[in-house]
Design a protein around this motif. Structure first.
Motif, PDB file in Angstrom:
ATOM      1  N   ILE A   1      58.368  18.802  34.504  1.00  0.00           N
ATOM      2  CA  ILE A   1      59.267  17.651  34.647  1.00  0.00           C
ATOM      3  C   ILE A   1      59.209  16.841  33.357  1.00  0.00           C
ATOM      4  O   ILE A   1      58.129  16.434  32.923  1.00  0.00           O
ATOM      5  CB  ILE A   1      58.861  16.740  35.829  1.00  0.00           C
ATOM      6  CG1 ILE A   1      58.683  17.564  37.112  1.00  0.00           C
ATOM      7  CG2 ILE A   1      59.885  15.630  36.023  1.00  0.00           C
ATOM      8  CD1 ILE A   1      58.252  16.757  38.333  1.00  0.00           C
ATOM      9  N   ALA A   2      60.371  16.627  32.729  1.00  0.00           N
ATOM     10  CA  ALA A   2      60.406  15.816  31.503  1.00  0.00           C
ATOM     11  C   ALA A   2      60.722  14.367  31.842  1.00  0.00           C
ATOM     12  O   ALA A   2      61.664  14.089  32.589  1.00  0.00           O
ATOM     13  CB  ALA A   2      61.459  16.371  30.541  1.00  0.00           C
ATOM     14  N   ILE A   3      59.904  13.470  31.305  1.00  0.00           N
ATOM     15  CA  ILE A   3      60.169  12.031  31.480  1.00  0.00           C
ATOM     16  C   ILE A   3      60.052  11.352  30.118  1.00  0.00           C
ATOM     17  O   ILE A   3      59.478  11.921  29.184  1.00  0.00           O
ATOM     18  CB  ILE A   3      59.189  11.366  32.490  1.00  0.00           C
ATOM     19  CG1 ILE A   3      57.737  11.544  32.044  1.00  0.00           C
ATOM     20  CG2 ILE A   3      59.381  11.929  33.881  1.00  0.00           C
ATOM     21  CD1 ILE A   3      56.758  10.711  32.840  1.00  0.00           C
TER      22      ILE A   3
ATOM     23  N   ASP B   1      65.743  13.772  23.970  1.00  0.00           N
ATOM     24  CA  ASP B   1      65.445  15.210  24.045  1.00  0.00           C
ATOM     25  C   ASP B   1      65.542  15.757  25.465  1.00  0.00           C
ATOM     26  O   ASP B   1      65.607  16.975  25.660  1.00  0.00           O
ATOM     27  CB  ASP B   1      64.022  15.476  23.513  1.00  0.00           C
ATOM     28  CG  ASP B   1      63.910  15.158  22.026  1.00  0.00           C
ATOM     29  OD1 ASP B   1      64.954  15.174  21.339  1.00  0.00           O
ATOM     30  OD2 ASP B   1      62.789  14.881  21.559  1.00  0.00           O
ATOM     31  N   ILE B   2      65.536  14.871  26.453  1.00  0.00           N
ATOM     32  CA  ILE B   2      65.444  15.334  27.843  1.00  0.00           C
ATOM     33  C   ILE B   2      66.665  16.157  28.300  1.00  0.00           C
ATOM     34  O   ILE B   2      66.491  17.254  28.840  1.00  0.00           O
ATOM     35  CB  ILE B   2      65.133  14.156  28.796  1.00  0.00           C
ATOM     36  CG1 ILE B   2      63.731  13.608  28.446  1.00  0.00           C
ATOM     37  CG2 ILE B   2      65.188  14.599  30.258  1.00  0.00           C
ATOM     38  CD1 ILE B   2      63.321  12.364  29.211  1.00  0.00           C
ATOM     39  N   PRO B   3      67.912  15.699  28.048  1.00  0.00           N
ATOM     40  CA  PRO B   3      69.039  16.520  28.519  1.00  0.00           C
ATOM     41  C   PRO B   3      69.005  17.936  27.955  1.00  0.00           C
ATOM     42  O   PRO B   3      69.183  18.906  28.708  1.00  0.00           O
ATOM     43  CB  PRO B   3      70.273  15.762  27.997  1.00  0.00           C
ATOM     44  CG  PRO B   3      69.820  14.362  27.843  1.00  0.00           C
ATOM     45  CD  PRO B   3      68.372  14.445  27.426  1.00  0.00           C
ATOM     46  N   GLY B   4      68.731  18.084  26.671  1.00  0.00           N
ATOM     47  CA  GLY B   4      68.692  19.401  26.046  1.00  0.00           C
ATOM     48  C   GLY B   4      67.598  20.280  26.637  1.00  0.00           C
ATOM     49  O   GLY B   4      67.820  21.469  26.896  1.00  0.00           O
ATOM     50  N   LEU B   5      66.433  19.686  26.876  1.00  0.00           N
ATOM     51  CA  LEU B   5      65.322  20.462  27.454  1.00  0.00           C
ATOM     52  C   LEU B   5      65.695  20.996  28.827  1.00  0.00           C
ATOM     53  O   LEU B   5      65.341  22.117  29.187  1.00  0.00           O
ATOM     54  CB  LEU B   5      64.061  19.582  27.556  1.00  0.00           C
ATOM     55  CG  LEU B   5      63.382  19.205  26.233  1.00  0.00           C
ATOM     56  CD1 LEU B   5      62.300  18.153  26.467  1.00  0.00           C
ATOM     57  CD2 LEU B   5      62.783  20.439  25.570  1.00  0.00           C
ATOM     58  N   VAL B   6      66.427  20.170  29.602  1.00  0.00           N
ATOM     59  CA  VAL B   6      66.840  20.594  30.948  1.00  0.00           C
ATOM     60  C   VAL B   6      67.958  21.637  30.842  1.00  0.00           C
ATOM     61  O   VAL B   6      67.910  22.686  31.488  1.00  0.00           O
ATOM     62  CB  VAL B   6      67.286  19.386  31.806  1.00  0.00           C
ATOM     63  CG1 VAL B   6      67.763  19.839  33.179  1.00  0.00           C
ATOM     64  CG2 VAL B   6      66.150  18.372  31.949  1.00  0.00           C
TER      65      VAL B   6
ATOM     66  N   LEU C   1      62.883  20.053  35.655  1.00  0.00           N
ATOM     67  CA  LEU C   1      63.500  18.799  36.086  1.00  0.00           C
ATOM     68  C   LEU C   1      63.396  17.779  34.965  1.00  0.00           C
ATOM     69  O   LEU C   1      62.543  17.890  34.073  1.00  0.00           O
ATOM     70  CB  LEU C   1      62.780  18.219  37.317  1.00  0.00           C
ATOM     71  CG  LEU C   1      62.706  19.022  38.603  1.00  0.00           C
ATOM     72  CD1 LEU C   1      61.998  18.190  39.681  1.00  0.00           C
ATOM     73  CD2 LEU C   1      64.088  19.428  39.082  1.00  0.00           C
ATOM     74  N   GLY C   2      64.235  16.758  35.026  1.00  0.00           N
ATOM     75  CA  GLY C   2      64.141  15.670  34.060  1.00  0.00           C
ATOM     76  C   GLY C   2      64.620  14.386  34.692  1.00  0.00           C
ATOM     77  O   GLY C   2      65.454  14.404  35.602  1.00  0.00           O
ATOM     78  N   ILE C   3      64.069  13.278  34.198  1.00  0.00           N
ATOM     79  CA  ILE C   3      64.568  11.967  34.625  1.00  0.00           C
ATOM     80  C   ILE C   3      65.172  11.325  33.388  1.00  0.00           C
ATOM     81  O   ILE C   3      64.489  11.155  32.371  1.00  0.00           O
ATOM     82  CB  ILE C   3      63.438  11.093  35.201  1.00  0.00           C
ATOM     83  CG1 ILE C   3      62.878  11.731  36.469  1.00  0.00           C
ATOM     84  CG2 ILE C   3      63.955   9.669  35.485  1.00  0.00           C
ATOM     85  CD1 ILE C   3      61.713  10.970  37.100  1.00  0.00           C
TER      86      ILE C   3
ATOM     87  N   ALA D   1      69.505   5.700  35.871  1.00  0.00           N
ATOM     88  CA  ALA D   1      68.657   6.867  35.653  1.00  0.00           C
ATOM     89  C   ALA D   1      69.007   7.897  36.721  1.00  0.00           C
ATOM     90  O   ALA D   1      69.463   7.529  37.808  1.00  0.00           O
ATOM     91  CB  ALA D   1      67.194   6.484  35.766  1.00  0.00           C
ATOM     92  N   CYS D   2      68.833   9.170  36.413  1.00  0.00           N
ATOM     93  CA  CYS D   2      69.092  10.191  37.429  1.00  0.00           C
ATOM     94  C   CYS D   2      68.097  11.339  37.290  1.00  0.00           C
ATOM     95  O   CYS D   2      67.452  11.493  36.251  1.00  0.00           O
ATOM     96  CB  CYS D   2      70.534  10.690  37.353  1.00  0.00           C
ATOM     97  SG  CYS D   2      70.947  11.522  35.827  1.00  0.00           S
ATOM     98  N   LEU D   3      67.989  12.084  38.377  1.00  0.00           N
ATOM     99  CA  LEU D   3      67.083  13.230  38.403  1.00  0.00           C
ATOM    100  C   LEU D   3      67.936  14.484  38.264  1.00  0.00           C
ATOM    101  O   LEU D   3      68.866  14.686  39.037  1.00  0.00           O
ATOM    102  CB  LEU D   3      66.318  13.235  39.731  1.00  0.00           C
ATOM    103  CG  LEU D   3      65.283  14.308  39.952  1.00  0.00           C
ATOM    104  CD1 LEU D   3      64.159  14.224  38.927  1.00  0.00           C
ATOM    105  CD2 LEU D   3      64.680  14.166  41.351  1.00  0.00           C
ATOM    106  N   VAL D   4      67.638  15.285  37.246  1.00  0.00           N
ATOM    107  CA  VAL D   4      68.442  16.484  37.003  1.00  0.00           C
ATOM    108  C   VAL D   4      67.572  17.731  36.993  1.00  0.00           C
ATOM    109  O   VAL D   4      66.370  17.663  36.723  1.00  0.00           O
ATOM    110  CB  VAL D   4      69.217  16.392  35.662  1.00  0.00           C
ATOM    111  CG1 VAL D   4      70.332  15.371  35.745  1.00  0.00           C
ATOM    112  CG2 VAL D   4      68.294  16.066  34.493  1.00  0.00           C
TER     113      VAL D   4
END
Ligand code: ATP
Ligand code: MG
Length: 299
Positions: free
Chosen positions: A9-11, A57-62, A69-71, A193-196
């Protein structure tokens, strides 16, 4: 790349979403300790690793499936999706749910002395932003041409520094704009914020863990938005009193010792109970009104 059996999970490492993201995961029963120096925090009680990174960086990692998962703020997610569409790169994510923090809006703002009428007032002018794609989409839809001034930070000082005529930046209270002699003219994107989740299928064990986390996240968010209400009510006004309780379904009505004219009501309300409503309840004869936070909920 190593494929791990542990759910990743990326935060955000440090910033406006960090505390709330960590708190949410902790409320879901995931036990972990964050070491400020380290990128990864391993959960002690579940096969979960937290990756603490820059929010950009979170959207790309997801999207690339590096994490499961990412927040992330919807603003950053949407900006990255538009950026990737432009260069023909995979930009899918599964949006699991919006969260109850990180609310902000991406807005156009101009110096106080600027005579702004509508977005067309910016025709041909230079706009500073960290969100060039969201800005372009908005301006293209309106058919307005403008010049870009891409800044990763300090966007709000650009007009005063003579770098741009206006800005397109994130706003929550508007205090930063005001402090920089700017005023908000147009909201172009509202964000939470959202959980993807990464696109594609997860292994059955990871999917089972995601399902479990989702059910807990739903419970945590629902509990935070709800209140437990107790009060005593005259039987004569019982119906009116129940009707006043916001979003309370089927409250429990209990008899009171030695008092046949009054009952106790216990109810879970889907919203907070405001002073105004409490005063109305009192006017209908309610007494001993208690409003309590709920820690956990499961349907
Ligand atoms: P990082 O170092 O991780 O890149 P950052 O400086 O880009 O951090 P923050 O300022 O911590 O980002 O904001 C993270 C997110 O918090 C924003 O993208 C947005 O979704 C949300 N947010 C909520 N309120 C605000 C606000 N007033 N200003 C900026 N962002 C806000
Ligand atoms: Mg960032």
């Amino acid at each position: 790349m190593t494929t791990s059996n542990r759910l990743r999970i990326a935060i955000q490492k440090s910033g406006r979403l960090s505390k709330d993201s960590q708190q949410l995961l902790k409320s879901c029963g995931i036990k972990f300790n964050v070491n400020e120096q380290r990128l990864i925090a391993h959960a002690d009680n579940m096969p979960i690793d937290l990756l603490r990174v820059r929010d950009d960086d979170i959207p790309g990692l997801v999207m690339d499936g590096v994490v499961d998962l990412g927040i992330i703020g919807e603003n950053v997610l949407e900006e990255e999706q538009l950026e990737r569409e432009l260069i023909g790169k995979r930009a899918e994510v599964i949006k699991l749910r919006p969260l109850d923090f990180g609310a902000c809006r991406l807005s156009l703002a101009v110096p106080t002395e600027f005579a702004y009428q509508d977005a067309a007032s910016l025709e041909g002018l230079r706009i500073a932003t960290s969100y060039p794609n969201l800005l372009r989409r908005f301006m293209q839809n309106k058919g307005i041409s403008y010049q870009d001034c891409m800044l990763k930070g300090s966007v709000e000082v650009a007009p005063r520094a003579g770098l741009a005529d206006g800005i397109c930046d994130l706003v929550s209270t508007g205090a930063t704009l005001e402090a920089n002699g700017l005023y908000e003219t147009e909201v172009i994107f509202r964000s939470m914020a959202c959980l993807v989740q990464a696109p594609g299928e997860l292994s059955p064990s990871k999917q089972a863990l995601v399902d479990k986390i989702m059910s807990r996240v739903n419970g945590v968010v629902q509990a935070r938005e709800s209140k437990y209400i107790l009060l005593h009510a005259p039987t004569a006004t019982l119906e009116q009193i129940v009707a006043l309780l916001p979003g309370a379904e089927n409250p429990t009505v209990l008899p009171l010792n030695d008092d046949t004219n009054r009952v106790a009501i216990h109810a879970v309300s889907s919203e907070d109970l405001f002073w105004d409503t409490m005063e109305q309840l009192k006017a209908l004869g309610a007494s001993s009104i208690l409003v309590m936070p709920i820690e956990k909920m499961m349907g």
